[in-house]
Write a protein that holds these residues in place. Structure first.
Motif, PDB file in Angstrom:
ATOM      1  N   ALA A  66       6.681  -7.874  -7.029  1.00 34.25           N
ATOM      2  CA  ALA A  66       6.879  -6.892  -5.966  1.00 34.25           C
ATOM      3  C   ALA A  66       7.416  -5.609  -6.585  1.00 34.25           C
ATOM      4  O   ALA A  66       8.106  -5.646  -7.604  1.00 34.25           O
ATOM      5  CB  ALA A  66       7.849  -7.434  -4.929  1.00 34.25           C
ATOM      6  N   VAL A  67       7.073  -4.478  -5.954  1.00 37.71           N
ATOM      7  CA  VAL A  67       7.468  -3.177  -6.486  1.00 37.71           C
ATOM      8  C   VAL A  67       8.975  -3.091  -6.697  1.00 37.71           C
ATOM      9  O   VAL A  67       9.444  -2.607  -7.720  1.00 37.71           O
ATOM     10  CB  VAL A  67       7.007  -2.069  -5.522  1.00 37.71           C
ATOM     11  N   ARG A  89       2.817   3.340  -0.201  1.00 40.46           N
ATOM     12  CA  ARG A  89       2.724   2.551   1.029  1.00 40.46           C
ATOM     13  C   ARG A  89       3.607   1.307   0.991  1.00 40.46           C
ATOM     14  O   ARG A  89       3.842   0.699   2.025  1.00 40.46           O
ATOM     15  CB  ARG A  89       1.272   2.115   1.245  1.00 40.46           C
ATOM     16  N   SER A  90       4.056   0.920  -0.194  1.00 43.77           N
ATOM     17  CA  SER A  90       4.792  -0.344  -0.266  1.00 43.77           C
ATOM     18  C   SER A  90       6.217  -0.156   0.246  1.00 43.77           C
ATOM     19  O   SER A  90       6.786   0.928   0.147  1.00 43.77           O
ATOM     20  CB  SER A  90       4.790  -0.878  -1.692  1.00 43.77           C
TER      21      SER A  90
END
Lengths: 355, 303
Positions: free
Chosen positions: A16-17, A47-48
């Motif tokens: 995950a970012v 967008r995350s």
């Protein structure tokens, strides 16, 4: 030994970012830059969740990339309007290919995608008038030696790139989707005749959904531009996911079409590669692929290009794939003639001076 | 800590191991190289810049190294790489630091689109930001060097970076002087310390004047644009100062911009605000003293 690649982990959904540390984040953006994916990766990051919590200098990078993507898209629309104007008098459908067709069709794959040329296709008997119309509009072919001219005119599926004298933009005019001399026999005319109009009543057409994927697949797999392979595989992944989300029988139609036009093994190979990097959700019948030497080389060449993370032996894979491209494109005598010519040029031209 | 606070061997192993981070204004560079010449020039020209030798986040990863293994030893040369890609042809090894400066300008021009980027030197006096906007060969860098050596604050010798609040973003770096300009500045300021000379480049001889320490220390403080000067050095010219209308100024700046078209509407609006906020003048001169006094007077009257 190469570091583990944050880009590949992110693309495969393995991290995950907000789990990337600051230095990994920097490396991620550098890898994206090296792979020509900065626009699309930054769109994904923007967008995350948690994007607004990123360090200010990362926010700057995301902002810069989005300015670039938006400006680029404006340029594409403007250029398409110019080309449309130049070709309107022909009264013939013009098929937009690849990047520009994604933009015109408003597909998700167009988000943040940057490309250098606009590829268009007309039927072979319209080629001369299309070229003349583009010349009248200000696009000219750069200086090529007689051999290269002949290479394009006689053997290729496109004429030499035409560059606009004022704007510097480039149009590639095609009459076929693949090199006519290619050893993999592709029924290009069948794909061309299946094209569909875009919008209402203009000159623009595009390949139908299945053929869009198949063209992207053939473009990657029958050439040697694997240094942009990650982007092309991502295109294929995004197109596949998008069309499948619109209609559940898309995978079945896709493989049937691939069989009809001679691209079955090209398709299964490319989908296998895409699923390796992007976990493309493929039905089992699309995953039975023989892991050939070629596929292993392609996987290496299409991987991340950043010096810190690229797989070992990538430049060997690049060279091997270039030889394969020549072998595919130029059967029999043609290959020999081409190699002899290029060799004689290499030996008779002095080394390019360094600036 | 600044680069000068690390020992040569600390810097050397950080540069070779990809652990060096150099902060130039708001940009963090990861700089790597295997060339001792480049490393020495970097230590000299960037001595006063904040740095670390233990890795960490960065904006741009720049490598200045030979294009192939053999060129490290035979017919030595160097390439500029950004994220592994080399946008320029290699140059001889003694030009590596000049190549780095060109490459960094190219990098910012190609990747810092959160700013409107104009081809212009930027200096500041009494909180009055001044753009010295001109094409190459007009004496812009020489004038910027003169002003910097006379106590002006230097923000940039090559790129004006303008953010969306119309602030000038500092990025003070070594001023690159060409050919006769080097002698002009050396004669006027005999104590000025230059980096290594790069001779016989495609632009002739290049020498870099490090940015004043006081300017580097203020490399995170933005400035407000108040004046736009279009300088033009002409031998034996009588000093001439003429106002330039805001529309005309905008057109001339657009002509010298790196990314104006890319910014679309935003670019247009930022440009319009800029020429609204800053008066524009054309200045033709032959004497650097006259030019400096004229600009200082403009700052007092119009800044």
């Amino acid at each position: 030994m190469a570091k583990s690649s944050p880009l590949l982990r992110l693309l495969a959904g393995n991290i995950a970012v907000n789990r990337l540390d600051a230095e990994d984040f920097s490396l991620l953006l550098s890898e994206a830059r090296a792979c020509g994916l900065l626009g699309r990766v930054t769109q994904m990051l923007t967008r995350s969740p948690g994007a607004d919590l990123l360090a200010p200098h990362l926010q700057d990078q995301l902002l810069s990339a989005s300015v670039y993507s938006n400006g680029f898209r404006q340029d594409v629309w403007r250029e398409l309007a110019h080309i449309e104007q130049a070709l309107a008098a022909l009264k013939t459908p013009v098929i937009l290919l690849k990047g520009a067709s994604y933009v015109l069709s408003g597909l998700p794959v167009a988000d943040g995608r940057v490309f250098s040329d606009i590829d268009i296709l007309v039927t072979k008997n319209q080629m001369a008038s299309a070229e003349a119309a583009l010349m009248l509009g200000g696009w000219v072919t750069g200086k090529l030696d007689a051999y290269d001219q002949r290479y394009y005119r006689q053997w290729s599926h496109e004429i030499p790139p035409m560059t606009h004298i004022h704007r510097g933009t480039t149009v590639d005019l095609h009459h076929s989707l693949v090199m006519p001399t290619c050893r993999v026999q592709v029924d290009s005319s069948r794909m061309i005749s299946g094209a569909v109009p875009v919008g209402n009543g203009g000159v623009w057409w595009r390949l139908k959904d299945e053929d869009m994927v198949l063209h992207a697949a053939s473009h990657l797999m029958l050439n040697s531009e694997f240094h942009r392979g990650l982007r092309d595989l991502w295109d294929i992944d995004l197109l596949y996911r998008h069309f499948t989300s619109l209609s559940a029988d898309f995978p079945a139609r896709l493989i049937a079409r691939a069989r009809d036009v001679g691209l079955e093994s090209t398709l299964t190979q490319v989908l296998w590669l895409a699923s390796m990097f992007f976990r493309t959700p493929l039905p089992a019948y699309l995953l039975a692929v023989k892991k050939s030497l070629f596929l292993r080389l392609a996987a290496r060449a299409a991987s991340t290009r950043h010096p810190e993370t690229r797989p070992r032996g990538q430049s060997w894979a690049d060279s091997a794939l270039m030889l394969r491209e020549m072998y595919l494109r130029l059967p029999g005598k043609l290959l020999l003639v081409h190699l002899l010519h290029k060799m004689s040029v290499a030996f008779s031209t002095p080394e390019k001076a360094s600036v | 800590m600044n680069l000068e606070n690390f020992t040569a061997s600390e810097v050397s192993s950080a540069v070779q191991g990809g652990e060096l981070r150099l902060h130039i204004g708001r940009f963090i560079l990861k700089i790597s190289s295997v060339l001792p010449e480049f490393e020495r020039a970097l230590r000299q020209l960037y001595a006063h810049y904040p740095a670390s030798v233990t890795g960490g986040a960065y904006d741009y990863d720049i490598d200045v190294s030979p294009p192939s293994f053999f060129r490290r030893w035979v017919r030595r040369n160097s390439s500029f790489h950004l994220s592994g890609e080399a946008p320029f042809l290699p140059m001889e090894v003694g030009h590596a630091h000049a190549l780095f400066e060109w490459g960094l300008n190219w990098t910012l021009g190609s990747y810092a689109h959160n700013f409107l980027i104009l081809h212009s030197a930027v200096v500041e006096l009494h909180e009055c930001g001044v753009l010295l906007a001109a094409s190459s060969g007009s004496g812009k860098s020489t004038l910027a060097a003169e002003l910097a050596l006379q106590g002006w604050r230097l923000l940039s010798d090559e790129l004006a970076l303008i953010d969306r609040d119309l602030r000038l973003i500092p990025c003070a770096r070594p001023i690159s002087l060409k050919n006769q300009s080097i002698e002009v500045i050396r004669t006027r300021h005999p104590t000025a310390d230059f980096g290594p000379f790069a001779r016989d480049t495609h632009k002739g001889t290049i020498a870099h004047l490090p940015a004043p320490k006081s300017s580097v220390a203020r490399n995170r403080e933005t400035a407000v644009p108040r004046l736009i000067i279009f300088p033009k050095w002409t031998a034996d010219a009588v000093l001439r100062l003429e106002p330039v209308g805001s529309g005309q100024a905008a057109l001339r700046l657009i002509d010298q911009s790196f990314n104006y078209p890319l910014l679309g509407r935003q670019g247009f609006e930022r440009m319009a605000d800029l020429v609204d906020a800053a008066e524009a003048w054309e200045l033709e001169y032959s004497s650097l003293d006259d030019a400096r006094k004229t600009i200082e007077q403009l700052v007092r009257e119009h800044g």
